[in-house]
Write a protein that holds these residues in place. Structure first.
Motif, short mmCIF file in Angstrom:
data_model
loop_
_atom_site.label_atom_id
_atom_site.label_comp_id
_atom_site.label_asym_id
_atom_site.label_seq_id
_atom_site.Cartn_x
_atom_site.Cartn_y
_atom_site.Cartn_z
N SER A 37 0.83 -1.21 0.00
CA SER A 37 0.00 0.00 0.00
C SER A 37 0.85 1.24 0.00
CB SER A 37 -0.92 0.02 1.23
OG SER A 37 -0.13 0.06 2.42
N PRO A 98 -1.07 -0.92 -5.46
CA PRO A 98 -1.06 0.55 -5.48
C PRO A 98 -0.46 1.15 -6.75
CG PRO A 98 0.68 -0.28 -4.06
CD PRO A 98 -0.14 -1.47 -4.47
N GLN A 126 -8.03 2.71 -2.37
CA GLN A 126 -7.35 2.11 -1.23
C GLN A 126 -8.36 1.52 -0.24
OE1 GLN A 126 -5.08 5.70 0.00
NE2 GLN A 126 -3.25 4.45 -0.34
N THR A 129 -5.84 -3.43 4.44
CA THR A 129 -5.01 -4.53 3.93
C THR A 129 -4.90 -5.66 4.95
OG1 THR A 129 -2.96 -3.63 4.84
CG2 THR A 129 -3.63 -2.84 2.65
#
Length: 266
Positions: A37, A98, A126, A129
């Motif tokens: 990320s 990402p 996003q 995670t």
């Protein structure tokens, strides 16, 4: 079959302290954890969101809080619609690349739970995670679980057969299971957020009547005794029509939401 990561959240134990939300911000704001990320914006996105619901009417009310991270679904719509940049790992964790997802704003709309957010500055979608960067480096839980002061959150890393036993033993449910996404996030006491209650009080000669038998009939059937304050509460009800009986008196109500029916004099 490989062990899966399952997040279990007890709605009854969540007090909306926001420790999980703050821990998520602490871990991801201003921190790139590539290739997992890029940094989460300080404001706006809530990778660990908390939904809130008030049930009942004064003075008999309660509040339920539903932590809502990415549900890490088995049949994840985001994976189905964007397989080029969203993957579901063997351990069940769903990740958005990402780099490959840059510019794909529509991906944020693919989640039926609203758990994917658009990072305007980076121009990427996003989400939670499950702190995969920590799990892959020896941690046995994500930051949200680690920070929860009431034990409302737990991470189980187990095979599906063992998880099925935990689900049955603890009465766990998936939120909005009708969507068919089959999340790896399960909730305990989910009825506090998704279902209704009927509550009220029993009075005898104007005083609170303790230990009076109260029965519920109609679209569900149950029985209980009033507490020290002469109150009763039938929970986990679906909308419908119900009859309350106590001390030879009865009251019939139709509910769409939780209802305080007031006092019944017997």
């Amino acid at each position: 079959m490989a062990k899966q990561r399952y997040l279990v959240i007890d709605v009854k134990l969540c007090h909306d302290c926001n420790n999980c939300f703050i821990a998520c911000k602490d871990e991801f704001v201003m921190n790139d954890w590539l290739p997992y990320s890029k940094a989460q914006p300080r404001h706006g996105p809530r990778w660990m969101n908390i939904l809130r619901k008030e049930r009942g009417q004064f003075p008999r009310i309660d509040c339920a809080f539903l932590p809502m991270p990415c549900q890490h679904c088995v049949q994840a719509p985001c994976v189905k619609e964007h397989p080029d940049c969203v993957t579901r790992r063997d351990d069940g964790v769903v990740l958005i690349d990402p780099v490959k997802s840059k510019g794909k704003k529509g991906l944020a709309d693919s989640c039926p739970y609203g758990a994917i957010y658009w990072n305007e500055g980076e121009e990427i979608p996003q989400k939670c995670t499950m702190c995969a960067h920590l799990l892959d480096n020896g941690w046995d839980m994500p930051r949200c679980v680690h920070s929860c002061p009431t034990g409302a959150m737990a991470l189980h890393t187990v095979e599906k057969a063992e998880m099925d036993q935990i689900i049955a033993a603890e009465g766990l449910e998936q939120y909005r299971a009708e969507l068919g996404a089959n999340p790896n996030v399960y909730y305990k006491n989910l009825h506090r957020f998704t279902k209704c209650f009927i509550t009220g009080g029993i009075l005898k000669s104007g005083d609170c009547a303790e230990a009076v038998k109260v029965t519920l009939s109609g679209d569900a059937h149950a029985e209980q005794e009033t507490n020290y304050f002469g109150e009763f509460k039938f929970d986990a009800l679906l909308p419908g029509t119900y009859t309350i009986k106590a001390g030879g008196k009865e009251k019939t109500v139709t509910i769409e939401e939780s209802l305080n029916i007031g006092n019944i004099e017997i």
